[in-house]
Design a protein around this motif. Structure first.
Motif, mmCIF file in Angstrom:
data_model
loop_
_atom_site.group_PDB
_atom_site.id
_atom_site.type_symbol
_atom_site.label_atom_id
_atom_site.label_comp_id
_atom_site.label_asym_id
_atom_site.label_seq_id
_atom_site.Cartn_x
_atom_site.Cartn_y
_atom_site.Cartn_z
ATOM 1 N N ALA A 324 0.832 -1.214 0.000
ATOM 2 C CA ALA A 324 0.000 0.000 0.000
ATOM 3 C C ALA A 324 0.860 1.254 0.000
ATOM 4 N N ASN A 325 1.950 1.240 0.774
ATOM 5 C CA ASN A 325 2.841 2.406 0.803
ATOM 6 C C ASN A 325 3.513 2.639 -0.549
ATOM 7 N N ALA A 326 3.814 1.555 -1.265
ATOM 8 C CA ALA A 326 4.444 1.701 -2.578
ATOM 9 C C ALA A 326 3.507 2.385 -3.566
ATOM 10 N N ILE A 327 2.206 2.126 -3.426
ATOM 11 C CA ILE A 327 1.220 2.802 -4.281
ATOM 12 C C ILE A 327 0.975 4.218 -3.765
ATOM 13 N N GLY A 328 0.788 4.339 -2.461
ATOM 14 C CA GLY A 328 0.473 5.617 -1.831
ATOM 15 C C GLY A 328 -0.984 5.664 -1.426
ATOM 16 N N ILE A 329 -1.243 5.853 -0.123
ATOM 17 C CA ILE A 329 -2.621 5.815 0.361
ATOM 18 C C ILE A 329 -3.448 6.971 -0.198
ATOM 19 N N ASP A 330 -2.839 8.120 -0.444
ATOM 20 C CA ASP A 330 -3.597 9.224 -1.035
ATOM 21 C C ASP A 330 -4.070 8.856 -2.439
ATOM 22 N N ARG A 331 -3.186 8.207 -3.193
ATOM 23 C CA ARG A 331 -3.528 7.775 -4.548
ATOM 24 C C ARG A 331 -4.619 6.704 -4.499
ATOM 25 N N ILE A 332 -4.500 5.775 -3.551
ATOM 26 C CA ILE A 332 -5.507 4.721 -3.400
ATOM 27 C C ILE A 332 -6.864 5.331 -3.067
ATOM 28 N N GLU A 333 -6.899 6.231 -2.097
ATOM 29 C CA GLU A 333 -8.176 6.831 -1.689
ATOM 30 C C GLU A 333 -8.817 7.600 -2.837
ATOM 31 N N LYS A 334 -8.022 8.351 -3.574
ATOM 32 C CA LYS A 334 -8.560 9.111 -4.709
ATOM 33 C C LYS A 334 -9.211 8.183 -5.730
ATOM 34 N N ARG A 335 -8.529 7.069 -6.038
ATOM 35 C CA ARG A 335 -9.055 6.098 -6.998
ATOM 36 C C ARG A 335 -10.334 5.448 -6.459
ATOM 37 N N ASN A 336 -10.308 5.024 -5.189
ATOM 38 C CA ASN A 336 -11.489 4.415 -4.584
ATOM 39 C C ASN A 336 -12.698 5.336 -4.667
ATOM 40 N N ARG A 337 -12.495 6.599 -4.327
ATOM 41 C CA ARG A 337 -13.595 7.566 -4.357
ATOM 42 C C ARG A 337 -14.124 7.772 -5.769
ATOM 43 N N MET A 338 -13.233 7.873 -6.729
ATOM 44 C CA MET A 338 -13.653 8.096 -8.109
ATOM 45 C C MET A 338 -14.535 6.956 -8.602
ATOM 46 N N LEU A 339 -14.114 5.711 -8.338
ATOM 47 C CA LEU A 339 -14.890 4.572 -8.791
ATOM 48 C C LEU A 339 -16.245 4.500 -8.087
ATOM 49 N N ALA A 340 -16.261 4.783 -6.784
ATOM 50 C CA ALA A 340 -17.528 4.760 -6.048
ATOM 51 C C ALA A 340 -18.463 5.856 -6.535
ATOM 52 N N ASP A 341 -17.922 7.032 -6.793
ATOM 53 C CA ASP A 341 -18.754 8.118 -7.312
ATOM 54 C C ASP A 341 -19.353 7.731 -8.658
ATOM 55 N N HIS A 342 -18.573 7.044 -9.495
ATOM 56 C CA HIS A 342 -19.050 6.628 -10.815
ATOM 57 C C HIS A 342 -20.202 5.634 -10.696
ATOM 58 N N ILE A 343 -20.022 4.583 -9.880
ATOM 59 C CA ILE A 343 -21.080 3.576 -9.774
ATOM 60 C C ILE A 343 -22.312 4.143 -9.080
ATOM 61 N N HIS A 344 -22.090 5.042 -8.117
ATOM 62 C CA HIS A 344 -23.204 5.677 -7.418
ATOM 63 C C HIS A 344 -24.022 6.526 -8.392
ATOM 64 N N ALA A 345 -23.357 7.344 -9.190
ATOM 65 C CA ALA A 345 -24.050 8.209 -10.150
ATOM 66 C C ALA A 345 -24.822 7.381 -11.172
ATOM 67 N N GLU A 346 -24.214 6.290 -11.644
ATOM 68 C CA GLU A 346 -24.885 5.460 -12.636
ATOM 69 C C GLU A 346 -26.110 4.759 -12.050
ATOM 70 N N MET A 347 -26.035 4.340 -10.807
ATOM 71 C CA MET A 347 -27.195 3.711 -10.190
ATOM 72 C C MET A 347 -28.306 4.729 -9.924
ATOM 73 N N MET A 348 -27.921 5.962 -9.625
ATOM 74 C CA MET A 348 -28.932 7.014 -9.460
ATOM 75 C C MET A 348 -29.670 7.253 -10.779
ATOM 76 N N LYS A 349 -28.949 7.219 -11.884
ATOM 77 C CA LYS A 349 -29.595 7.384 -13.203
ATOM 78 C C LYS A 349 -30.615 6.276 -13.451
ATOM 79 N N ARG A 350 -30.419 5.138 -12.819
ATOM 80 C CA ARG A 350 -31.315 3.997 -13.000
ATOM 81 C C ARG A 350 -32.443 3.982 -11.981
ATOM 82 N N GLY A 351 -32.581 5.061 -11.237
ATOM 83 C CA GLY A 351 -33.693 5.186 -10.308
ATOM 84 C C GLY A 351 -33.469 4.578 -8.949
#
Length: 429
Positions: A324-351
């Motif tokens: 995890a340190n080799a990747i960087g926790i800030d980088r990991i968190e940013k990626r995690n949030r981006m993917l969650a925001d994407h799936i959340h937005a798409e599910m909202m579009k589906r009602g």
């Protein structure tokens, strides 16, 4: 020299199982280079795709259920295998050294994880899972009959049940506040907690990230509220390590528990208990005891005195922290949030109805949505058995969608397309 492939095959036969394919153990231990450090700046998608190859999950499997258990990457698996090879030779330097960790302080394994979590080594006890750590708090925290613990109505069974057991045995009181579904702001949660406090409230016990909804609770504010009222704050952080940056001493809570096998992708059977200072350690009794449990100079280490356990487990933990340190926790968190925001937005579009939060700050890598009349278990089984896509949630219609950094947008879009196909198959508009 110890031959891992021969050992795995013969062990399977001895256990009455079919021999493992020779290629399987070789694949698990085959080194795959990490992406070059400059690839992230040049091509983020290529960077994350390269990291995906560190995991043994087949390319056609989409795992949206890291919230239950993560998959250890190759460096962690290698550390575990190497750990067994090293320790089982029984050639430890000291005449009293053996491949168990139930009696030592093991700072070589505690310190890397404590540093990763923003804690001091004397504040950190490495245990076997979050359930064990939660039970230490619920069973050991100094309370008398009639004293209250305040918990949310979204706590995991391993957080809630130890308190319910103690209530049944000793007459202390478990009081719940209802989490907003969804909370629109941190104040929505803080107000619910504040309104539920009584003169008998001795301790808050809440999740950092709700296992049911994925909501990221405002722990720093909750800890400050507890401190202002003379109440102890305890946090179940099962989902936080490895999902997002955590600085325990900055959060200010008195007690914090967690797992490393989910988002940190460490060895199964690793958990921890953080105790902020000696004052709180004096208020939490050991409920597992062997030699050394009663030595206050050992600080958090005395909660690790549990009898024999497994050193290669800790070697795998160190490898997971290093990964995890080799990747960087800030980088990991940013990626995690981006993917969650994407799936959340798409599910909202589906009602779908969001149970996480419309505020992106109150979610990280879990998006929970309610999708009636779709039946969660029917969808879950259909996705896995027919399409190798894993999800989880709650009945009747709640889906908990976890988005670890190694997923691609195409993985998520595959799930979304299958969700649409399932609804069409069921005649759901």
């Amino acid at each position: 020299m110890f031959d891992r492939r021969s050992f795995l095959g013969s062990a399977a036969v001895a256990g009455g199982l079919l021999p493992l394919p020779e290629a399987l153990s070789a694949q698990a231990l085959a080194p795959v280079p990490l992406p070059p450090p400059d690839l992230y700046g040049k091509n983020e998608d290529a960077y994350w795709a390269a990291l995906r190859r560190q995991f043994l999950i087949p390319a056609d499997v989409v795992n949206l259920n890291v919230g239950t258990v993560g998959s250890s990457p190759r460096p962690v698996l290698k550390a575990i295998f190497d750990g067994f090879e090293q320790t089982e030779q029984m050639t430890q330097a000291g005449s009293e050294d053996y491949p168990i960790w139930g009696y030592g302080s093991w700072d070589d394994y505690r310190k890397p994880f404590a540093d990763f979590m923003g804690a001091q080594v004397d504040q950190m006890a490495i245990l076997r899972n979050c359930t064990e750590a939660n039970s230490y708090i619920a069973n050991g925290f100094d309370m008398k009959a009639g004293d209250e613990v305040l918990i949310s109505d979204e706590e995991h069974g391993s957080g809630e049940m130890p308190w319910m057991l103690r209530q049944r045995r000793y007459g202390m009181v478990v009081k719940k506040f209802a989490m907003p579904k969804p909370p629109k702001s941190p104040a929505d949660i803080l107000n619910r907690i504040n309104d539920a406090i009584t003169p008998r409230t001795k301790i808050f016990f809440v999740s950092h990230i709700s296992t049911a909804t994925g909501v990221v609770l405002p722990i720093k504010d909750i800890a400050a509220l507890a401190r202002s009222k003379g109440i102890v704050s305890a946090v179940d952080g099962a989902h936080a390590p490895g999902m997002m940056k955590v600085d325990l001493n900055d959060l200010g809570c008195d007690l914090y528990t967690g797992s490393m096998h989910k988002w940190l992708f460490a060895t199964k059977g690793t958990g921890f208990l953080y105790l902020r200072d000696e004052a709180i350690m004096d208020r939490v009794w050991n409920t597992i005891a062997t030699g050394g449990y009663d030595d206050p100079t050992r600080k958090a280490d005395r909660y690790m005195q549990i009898g024999s356990s497994c050193i290669p487990t800790l070697m795998g933990l160190n490898a997971a922290v290093a990964f995890a340190n080799a990747i960087g926790i800030d980088r990991i968190e940013k990626r995690n949030r981006m993917l969650a925001d994407h799936i959340h937005a798409e599910m909202m579009k589906r009602g779908a109805e969001s149970w996480t939060s419309p505020d992106p700050a109150l979610r990280c890598a879990i998006a929970t949505v309610n999708v009636p009349p779709v039946q969660r278990m029917e969808l879950q089984d259909w996705l896995w058995k027919n399409h190798k896509v894993r999800i989880r949630g709650g009945n009747p219609s709640r889906l908990r969608l976890a988005t670890p950094y190694f997923l691609s947008k195409s993985d998520i879009d595959r799930f979304l397309g299958l969700f649409d196909a399932f609804r069409k198959m069921k005649g759901v508009a």
